[in-house]
Scaffold this motif. Sequence first.
Motif, PDB file in Angstrom:
ATOM      1  N   ARG A 230       0.842  -1.208   0.000  1.00 29.05           N
ATOM      2  CA  ARG A 230       0.000   0.000   0.000  1.00 29.05           C
ATOM      3  C   ARG A 230       0.869   1.248   0.000  1.00 29.05           C
ATOM      4  NH1 ARG A 230      -2.827  -2.821   4.069  1.00 29.05           N
ATOM      5  NH2 ARG A 230      -2.320  -1.250   5.657  1.00 29.05           N
ATOM      6  N   VAL A 231       1.907   1.233   0.821  1.00 31.44           N
ATOM      7  CA  VAL A 231       2.809   2.390   0.905  1.00 31.44           C
ATOM      8  C   VAL A 231       3.546   2.582  -0.422  1.00 31.44           C
ATOM      9  CG1 VAL A 231       4.903   3.287   2.019  1.00 31.44           C
ATOM     10  CG2 VAL A 231       3.074   2.306   3.413  1.00 31.44           C
ATOM     11  N   ALA A 232       4.085   1.488  -0.965  1.00 30.61           N
ATOM     12  CA  ALA A 232       4.849   1.577  -2.223  1.00 30.61           C
ATOM     13  C   ALA A 232       3.965   2.087  -3.367  1.00 30.61           C
ATOM     14  CB  ALA A 232       5.452   0.219  -2.577  1.00 30.61           C
ATOM     15  N   ILE A 233       2.775   1.512  -3.504  1.00 29.47           N
ATOM     16  CA  ILE A 233       1.865   1.920  -4.587  1.00 29.47           C
ATOM     17  C   ILE A 233       1.379   3.345  -4.350  1.00 29.47           C
ATOM     18  CG2 ILE A 233      -0.386   1.462  -5.655  1.00 29.47           C
ATOM     19  CD1 ILE A 233       0.210  -1.572  -5.120  1.00 29.47           C
ATOM     20  N   GLY A 234       1.039   3.657  -3.110  1.00 28.50           N
ATOM     21  CA  GLY A 234       0.607   5.012  -2.767  1.00 28.50           C
ATOM     22  C   GLY A 234       1.662   6.046  -3.122  1.00 28.50           C
ATOM     23  N   ASN A 235       2.921   5.727  -2.812  1.00 28.88           N
ATOM     24  CA  ASN A 235       4.024   6.647  -3.130  1.00 28.88           C
ATOM     25  C   ASN A 235       4.181   6.846  -4.634  1.00 28.88           C
ATOM     26  OD1 ASN A 235       4.603   7.190  -0.463  1.00 28.88           O
ATOM     27  ND2 ASN A 235       6.225   5.649  -0.323  1.00 28.88           N
ATOM     28  N   MET A 236       3.993   5.775  -5.407  1.00 32.40           N
ATOM     29  CA  MET A 236       4.067   5.898  -6.870  1.00 32.40           C
ATOM     30  C   MET A 236       3.003   6.876  -7.353  1.00 32.40           C
ATOM     31  SD  MET A 236       4.516   1.961  -8.138  1.00 32.40           S
ATOM     32  CE  MET A 236       5.450   0.836  -7.109  1.00 32.40           C
ATOM     33  N   PHE A 237       1.776   6.695  -6.874  1.00 35.72           N
ATOM     34  CA  PHE A 237       0.682   7.573  -7.287  1.00 35.72           C
ATOM     35  C   PHE A 237       0.958   9.024  -6.899  1.00 35.72           C
ATOM     36  CE2 PHE A 237      -1.965   3.723  -7.808  1.00 35.72           C
ATOM     37  CZ  PHE A 237      -2.532   4.035  -9.039  1.00 35.72           C
ATOM     38  N   LYS A 238       1.468   9.238  -5.693  1.00 41.04           N
ATOM     39  CA  LYS A 238       1.775  10.602  -5.240  1.00 41.04           C
ATOM     40  C   LYS A 238       2.812  11.233  -6.153  1.00 41.04           C
ATOM     41  CE  LYS A 238       0.457   9.605  -0.502  1.00 41.04           C
ATOM     42  NZ  LYS A 238       0.932   8.991   0.735  1.00 41.04           N
TER      43      LYS A 238
ATOM     44  N   PRO B  82       7.386   0.407 -11.543  1.00 41.89           N
ATOM     45  CA  PRO B  82       6.464   1.547 -11.460  1.00 41.89           C
ATOM     46  C   PRO B  82       5.950   2.009 -12.827  1.00 41.89           C
ATOM     47  CG  PRO B  82       8.281   1.872  -9.938  1.00 41.89           C
ATOM     48  CD  PRO B  82       8.591   0.623 -10.731  1.00 41.89           C
ATOM     49  N   TYR B  83       6.824   2.051 -13.842  1.00 43.90           N
ATOM     50  CA  TYR B  83       6.390   2.535 -15.165  1.00 43.90           C
ATOM     51  C   TYR B  83       5.295   1.649 -15.750  1.00 43.90           C
ATOM     52  CZ  TYR B  83       8.858  -1.076 -17.815  1.00 43.90           C
ATOM     53  OH  TYR B  83       9.255  -2.276 -18.342  1.00 43.90           O
ATOM     54  N   LYS B  84       5.321   0.361 -15.409  1.00 39.05           N
ATOM     55  CA  LYS B  84       4.326  -0.581 -15.925  1.00 39.05           C
ATOM     56  C   LYS B  84       2.960  -0.285 -15.305  1.00 39.05           C
ATOM     57  CE  LYS B  84       3.570  -3.770 -18.658  1.00 39.05           C
ATOM     58  NZ  LYS B  84       3.213  -3.283 -19.957  1.00 39.05           N
TER      59      LYS B  84
END
Length: 123
Positions: free
Chosen positions: A14-22, A107-109
Amino acid sequence: MPTVLVVDDALFMRVAIGNMFKEWGFNVVAEAANGREAIALYKEHQPDIVTMDLTMPVMSGLDAVKKIIPEYPAAKIVMITALGQQRIIVDAIESGAKDFITKPFQPYKLKEVVYNVLGIEVE
């Protein structure tokens, strides 16, 4: 700024994906650890996009999709799955999920899949 709901039973995901979105300029409006939480938070926030882990305790991502889509047919849900879950992914897509990505991913994917679902051009 597009809004996102991140659903995964693993806090680090959740943290990793959330950070990507931010990083991409999204507003992470909520996070859920299971499908039941995801349904409640979807109703509350009605985000532009949802990343939904497939395998979670309490309620799976697939079951959550089957509850969200009938009520919110325009919901944009991207399934996040482990290798070897193709059959369940087909079920999720047939139930209304817009796309999926397999862990582990770059992340780019994820950005490519999310932007495609939202109809945004990847810069």
